[in-house]
Design a protein around this motif. Structure first.
Motif, short mmCIF file in Angstrom:
data_model
loop_
_atom_site.label_atom_id
_atom_site.label_comp_id
_atom_site.label_asym_id
_atom_site.label_seq_id
_atom_site.Cartn_x
_atom_site.Cartn_y
_atom_site.Cartn_z
N VAL A 79 0.86 -1.18 0.00
CA VAL A 79 0.00 0.00 0.00
C VAL A 79 0.90 1.22 0.00
N THR A 80 0.87 1.96 -1.10
CA THR A 80 1.78 3.09 -1.25
C THR A 80 1.03 4.37 -1.58
N VAL A 81 1.70 5.47 -1.40
CA VAL A 81 1.19 6.79 -1.81
C VAL A 81 2.10 7.33 -2.90
N PRO A 82 1.57 8.24 -3.74
CA PRO A 82 0.22 8.79 -3.75
C PRO A 82 -0.78 7.85 -4.42
N VAL A 83 -2.06 8.21 -4.33
CA VAL A 83 -3.12 7.44 -4.98
C VAL A 83 -4.05 8.41 -5.70
N LEU A 84 -4.31 8.13 -6.96
CA LEU A 84 -5.31 8.89 -7.72
C LEU A 84 -6.55 8.02 -7.81
N TRP A 85 -7.64 8.51 -7.20
CA TRP A 85 -8.86 7.73 -7.04
C TRP A 85 -9.96 8.24 -7.96
N ASP A 86 -10.64 7.34 -8.63
CA ASP A 86 -11.79 7.66 -9.48
C ASP A 86 -13.04 7.38 -8.67
N LYS A 87 -13.70 8.43 -8.18
CA LYS A 87 -14.85 8.22 -7.31
C LYS A 87 -16.11 7.84 -8.08
N ARG A 88 -16.10 8.00 -9.39
CA ARG A 88 -17.25 7.56 -10.18
C ARG A 88 -17.21 6.04 -10.39
N ARG A 89 -16.01 5.53 -10.67
CA ARG A 89 -15.86 4.08 -10.89
C ARG A 89 -15.43 3.34 -9.63
N ASN A 90 -15.15 4.11 -8.56
CA ASN A 90 -14.71 3.52 -7.30
C ASN A 90 -13.50 2.60 -7.46
N THR A 91 -12.46 3.19 -8.03
CA THR A 91 -11.25 2.39 -8.21
C THR A 91 -10.03 3.30 -8.21
N ILE A 92 -8.87 2.70 -8.04
CA ILE A 92 -7.60 3.44 -8.11
C ILE A 92 -7.18 3.54 -9.57
N VAL A 93 -6.95 4.76 -10.02
CA VAL A 93 -6.52 4.99 -11.39
C VAL A 93 -5.01 4.77 -11.50
N ASN A 94 -4.28 5.26 -10.49
CA ASN A 94 -2.83 5.17 -10.56
C ASN A 94 -2.24 5.41 -9.18
N ASN A 95 -1.08 4.80 -8.91
CA ASN A 95 -0.39 5.05 -7.64
C ASN A 95 1.10 5.29 -7.86
N GLU A 96 1.45 5.77 -9.04
CA GLU A 96 2.85 6.08 -9.36
C GLU A 96 2.98 7.60 -9.56
#
Length: 237
Positions: free
Chosen positions: A40-57
């Motif tokens: 589990v790493t940061v940062p996290v870009l979250w898509d709240k419409r699809r409820n998923t992580i878009v990217n964590n790099e």
């Protein structure tokens, strides 16, 4: 980050999870994938419409934030302009290998040889960056680009954390005239200071790396003043 890993907080300088109302970042990863067992790493870009992580790099997220959301904002600041991309990519590679990752290679080294190799490469790179910035305001010339922001995150932590905690103690950033003025220049860009908490930075590093700092004691120093005047405007055309 503590015993529960990365957590959202409600204390001073912390921001709760207003979207999913979770306490741990690990729970966000599990929302995206209930079977996730990786880091589990940061940062996290979250898509709240699809409820998923878009990217964590971080290197990829900074590119996304530069242009992917243009349809939703009138801001057209470009930190990766076409005419500078080759130079930005070259500087990014140099900075990542020797500075961004270099401090971790030194700090997490498990042998004297590995530590010294990373240490010497780090300070050779800082000397090269010092020389580069003595003749220009920013890394890629006279425009503020993503290369500057990628170096900033390491520089702003250096004297408070990497110098002592990671044994990167040949010189502090404050000992480099151009780098220290450059750091203050970036810190004083509108909106940046609010994103920097030296207290949080120190508590994270000194408190979570118990194999390096077994007692978890967080130092009270050093005294830092990133809001002091800088001399970088002398490069303005």
């Amino acid at each position: 980050m503590g015993g529960e890993g990365w957590v959202f907080g409600a204390g001073e300088g912390a921001i709760p999870d207003f979207v999913n109302h979770k306490r741990r970042l690990a729970d966000i990863y599990l929302l995206a994938d209930p079977h996730y067992t990786g880091r589990v790493t940061v940062p996290v870009l979250w898509d709240k419409r699809r409820n998923t992580i878009v990217n964590n790099e971080s290197a990829e997220i900074i590119r996304m934030l530069n242009s992917a959301f243009d349809a939703f904002t009138d801001v057209r600041t470009d930190y990766y302009p076409p005419e500078l991309r080759e130079e930005i990519d070259r500087v990014n590679h140099f900075v990542y290998e020797n500075v961004n990752n270099g401090v971790y290679r030194a700090g997490f080294a498990s042998s004297q040889e590995a530590y010294e190799e990373a240490f010497l490469a780090l300070f050779a790179a800082l000397e090269e960056l010092e020389a580069r910035l003595s003749g220009r305001r920013y890394l890629a010339g006279e425009k503020l680009t993503e290369a500057d922001w990628r170096l900033f995150t390491t520089l702003v932590r250096f004297d408070a954390v990497y110098y002592g905690h990671f044994k990167c103690n040949l010189r502090r950033i404050v000992d480099y005239p151009s780098l220290s003025n450059y750091l203050r220049d970036l810190y004083q860009v509108s909106g940046v200071a609010e994103t920097v908490s030296i207290d949080h930075i120190k508590r994270h590093y000194y408190g979570s790396h118990r194999h390096i700092n077994p007692t978890g004691i967080v130092p009270l120093g050093p005294a830092l003043d990133f809001s002091a005047p800088h001399d970088r405007a002398r490069f303005a055309s």
